[in-house]
Scaffold this active site. Structure first.
Site, PDB file in Angstrom:
ATOM      1  CE  LYS A  66      -4.130  -1.867   2.295  1.00 13.14           C
ATOM      2  NZ  LYS A  66      -5.139  -1.588   3.332  1.00 13.14           N
ATOM      3  CG  ASP A 102      -8.300   0.619   3.854  1.00 14.51           C
ATOM      4  OD1 ASP A 102      -9.027  -0.213   3.276  1.00 14.51           O
ATOM      5  OD2 ASP A 102      -7.059   0.540   3.862  1.00 14.51           O
TER       6      ASP A 102
END
Ligand code: ATR
Length: 271
Positions: A66, A102
């Site tokens: 990420k 997220d």
């Protein structure tokens, strides 16, 4: 031609993302495929480039890539930059758009699916690692009465306070500092339950009617949710809802339609 998407991570075999996105595509009548790609630990960029050049339109990115995904994006969103990580890439004509869904996934799961408004609530995040950092900005944007971060090592929580100061105030400390805090929402963003250790929750953490939310999910009740219930949390939810909701946000960024998450979550819970 059918549009191609994929999730890349290492490991990747147990990812639920292909099943989630296949369900979204069916539900929304979108013509796309979604595969899982095992990214070599030293070859993330090359794997992304190969997928893009073979006609890929976008990717989800998971552990451990990420951070690299954020660096790769030449059009990162503010929330991805503040999270220090991107989980969604979109290959546009003018470059790579990178976002992190997220935090908004967490917010939507709690606020919309669980029907728990965050405005004017007292919220505590446990943990100050990557998972916590990824949700701070979207939580601040909901205008809570208080957003606090408790971490085992207080210096990491203090660093988040400094980082997010331009966006809003964070109250930070060690776990013990929040004894008797009476929070409406306590979010576990530590990785403690992935090991064998359980968190030592201080007394009086939960206000009447409080929701305990574990960003982790597993079979049955997680250790954090079990402890939270024993200490008076009225409700508990694990991170499976967040997983589906962050996927829905990615799908929206790629396709311009936001799928219904409830039915897909039910599908996963049944499976
Ligand atoms: P992630 O990306 O999952 O957030 P991370 O960046 O390594 O992973 O962060 C892990 C978080 O879980 C940290 O906040 C860590 O606390 P420290 O900063 O003090 O290490 C927290 N954590 C992990 N195991 C823990 C435990 N047994 N008790 C309390 N906190 C724990």
């Amino acid at each position: 031609m059918t549009d191609r998407y994929a999730v890349i991570g290492n490991p990747i075999a147990h990812s639920k993302s292909p099943a989630i996105h296949a369900a979204f595509a069916r539900q929304c009548g979108q013509d796309l495929t979604y595969e899982a790609i095992l990214g070599p630990l030293d070859g993330f960029r090359a794997a992304v480039a190969a997928f893009r050049h073979s006609g890929g339109r976008g990717m989800n990115v998971t552990v451990p890539f990420k951070l690299e995904a954020l660096e790769l994006a030449d059009k990162p969103t503010e929330r991805a930059r503040q999270a220090g990580a991107a989980n969604t890439l979109r290959f546009d004509a003018d470059g790579i758009f990178g976002d992190n869904t997220d935090g908004i996934g967490l917010v939507r799961d709690i606020r919309d699916r669980l029907g728990f408004p965050l405005c004017d609530r007292r919220i505590l995040i446990l943990g100050a690692g990557g998972a916590a950092r990824g949700v701070v900005l979207p939580l601040l944007e909901e205008s809570p009465a208080l957003l606090a971060i408790a971490n085992r090592s207080v210096d990491k929580a203090a660093a988040l306070k400094t980082q997010f100061a331009p966006f809003g105030e964070l109250l930070v400390g060690g776990f013990g500092d929040f004894a008797g805090g009476g929070f409406d929402l306590v979010i576990n963003a530590t990785s403690a339950s992935l090991g064998t250790q359980s968190l030592q929750l201080p007394a009086g953490l939960f206000a009447a009617g409080a929701l305990a939310y574990d960003m982790v999910y597993g079979k049955g009740e997680t250790p954090f949710l079990r402890d939270a219930r024993a200490q008076g949390a009225a409700r508990g939810a694990d991170g499976l809802g967040m997983l589906v909701a962050q996927a829905a946000e990615s799908f929206f960024l790629w396709r311009g339609v936001r799928p219904d998450t409830e039915s897909v979550l039910a599908l996963l819970q049944g499976g």
